[in-house]
Design an enzyme around this catalytic site. Structure first.
Site, PDB file in Angstrom:
ATOM      1  N   ASP A  65       0.829  -1.077   0.009  1.00 31.31           N
ATOM      2  CA  ASP A  65      -0.014  -0.126   0.061  1.00 31.31           C
ATOM      3  C   ASP A  65       0.965   1.256  -0.030  1.00 31.31           C
ATOM      4  O   ASP A  65       1.419   1.677   1.018  1.00 31.31           O
ATOM      5  CB  ASP A  65      -0.947   0.015   1.174  1.00 31.31           C
ATOM      6  CG  ASP A  65      -1.826  -1.028   1.136  1.00 31.31           C
ATOM      7  OD1 ASP A  65      -1.715  -2.101   0.541  1.00 31.31           O
ATOM      8  OD2 ASP A  65      -2.865  -1.005   2.017  1.00 31.31           O
ATOM      9  N   LYS A 119      -7.113   3.344  -2.883  1.00 28.87           N
ATOM     10  CA  LYS A 119      -7.282   3.246  -1.376  1.00 28.87           C
ATOM     11  C   LYS A 119      -7.569   4.540  -0.926  1.00 28.87           C
ATOM     12  O   LYS A 119      -6.894   5.824  -1.171  1.00 28.87           O
ATOM     13  CB  LYS A 119      -6.081   2.523  -0.487  1.00 28.87           C
ATOM     14  CG  LYS A 119      -6.477   2.540   0.915  1.00 28.87           C
ATOM     15  CD  LYS A 119      -4.957   1.781   1.458  1.00 28.87           C
ATOM     16  CE  LYS A 119      -4.891   1.875   3.084  1.00 28.87           C
ATOM     17  NZ  LYS A 119      -3.806   1.177   3.552  1.00 28.87           N
ATOM     18  N   LYS A 175     -10.192   0.119  -1.704  1.00 31.77           N
ATOM     19  CA  LYS A 175     -10.161  -0.055  -0.188  1.00 31.77           C
ATOM     20  C   LYS A 175     -10.252   0.922   0.756  1.00 31.77           C
ATOM     21  O   LYS A 175      -9.504   1.944   0.604  1.00 31.77           O
ATOM     22  CB  LYS A 175      -8.719  -0.540   0.098  1.00 31.77           C
ATOM     23  CG  LYS A 175      -8.230  -0.849   1.661  1.00 31.77           C
ATOM     24  CD  LYS A 175      -6.966  -1.354   1.412  1.00 31.77           C
ATOM     25  CE  LYS A 175      -6.640  -1.427   3.321  1.00 31.77           C
ATOM     26  NZ  LYS A 175      -5.053  -1.909   3.340  1.00 31.77           N
TER      27      LYS A 175
END
EC number: 4.1.2.4
Length: 258
Positions: free
Chosen positions: A102, A165, A199
């Site tokens: 990430d 995300k 996400k």
């Protein structure tokens, strides 16, 4: 099973169970990995700092849950615009054995009008990842405006991100339903639902929260889209509350927790 329980069970299996505290220890990460294995199924992944990947891998293997994926973070949480450092950190994370990375998008550069740095950073980090999943954190709560959130999402997707995300969880405003809708609409409008996931992170704390987020994904991208390769929740306290809804525990989580 009630609709809420069904949503709770679905959400549990989509969780990236997270600890990203400055004072994290091996013991904290071992405990996190143990919590990823529940009586009603396992979380999709654990999300930890890179230095803890070896101990997490060992713990997950020893407890018989090697399928729980290991996610880590790079260019985190600051989202600086130094591509070289972000790529070096990403290469190191992959070398440690991360299944997923990430990375934080250089959102301040985008706010200042620079679209190129973000594109290059994501593109080069994806090259560094190879088959490792790359999720890109755009920091919606700092971008704030719909035009910027949609532009950041588009840039990430065009540069090869596997997931977009919302947030690091380290700024005052993290995931919100409004921001989630904007990002899901970009995935729909760019026709990349087969290859790009979403996400939300930070701020998803209850089974009711998770149910609402999943209903939105079902509405925008179809009922079968939000599986564990297209949808994750970045959270820690959510797990306790999901297990409470599923009557596996009587505990509830601290409402201020991530």
């Amino acid at each position: 099973m009630s609709d809420l329980k069904a949503a709770a069970l679905r959400a549990l299996k989509l969780m990236d169970l997270t600890t990203l505290n400055d004072n994290d220890t091996d013991e904290a990460v071992i405990a996190l990995c143990k919590n990823a294995k529940t009586a009603v199924g396992n979380t999709a992944a654990v999300c930890i700092y890179p230095r803890f990947i070896p101990i997490a891998k060992k713990t997950l293997r020893e407890q018989g849950t090697p399928e729980v994926r290991i996610a880590t973070v790079t260019n985190f949480p600051h989202g600086n615009d130094d591509i070289e450092i972000a790529v070096a950190e990403t290469k190191a994370a992959v070398a440690y054995g991360a299944d997923e990375v990430d990375v934080v998008f250089p959102y301040r550069a985008l706010i200042a009008g620079d679209e190129t740095t973000g594109f290059e950073l994501v593109k080069q980090c994806k090259e560094a990842c190879g088959d490792v999943l790359l999720k890109v954190i755009i920091e919606t709560g700092e971008l704030k405006e719909e035009a910027l959130i949609k532009k950041a999402s588009q840039i990430c997707i065009e540069a090869g991100a596997n997931f977009i995300k919302t947030s690091t969880g380290k700024v005052p405003v993290n995931a919100t339903p409004e921001y989630a809708r904007m990002m899901l609409e970009v995935i729909r409008d760019m026709d990349v639902a087969k290859t790009v996931g979403f996400k939300p992170a930070g701020g998803v704390r209850t089974a009711e929260d998770a149910q609402a987020y999943l209903a939105m994904a079902d509405e925008i991208l179809g009922d079968d889209w939000a599986d564990n390769m297209h949808y994750r929740f970045g959270a820690s306290s959510l797990l306790t509350n999901l297990l409470n809804t599923l009557e596996v525990t009587e505990e509830t989580a601290d409402p201020s927790a991530y």
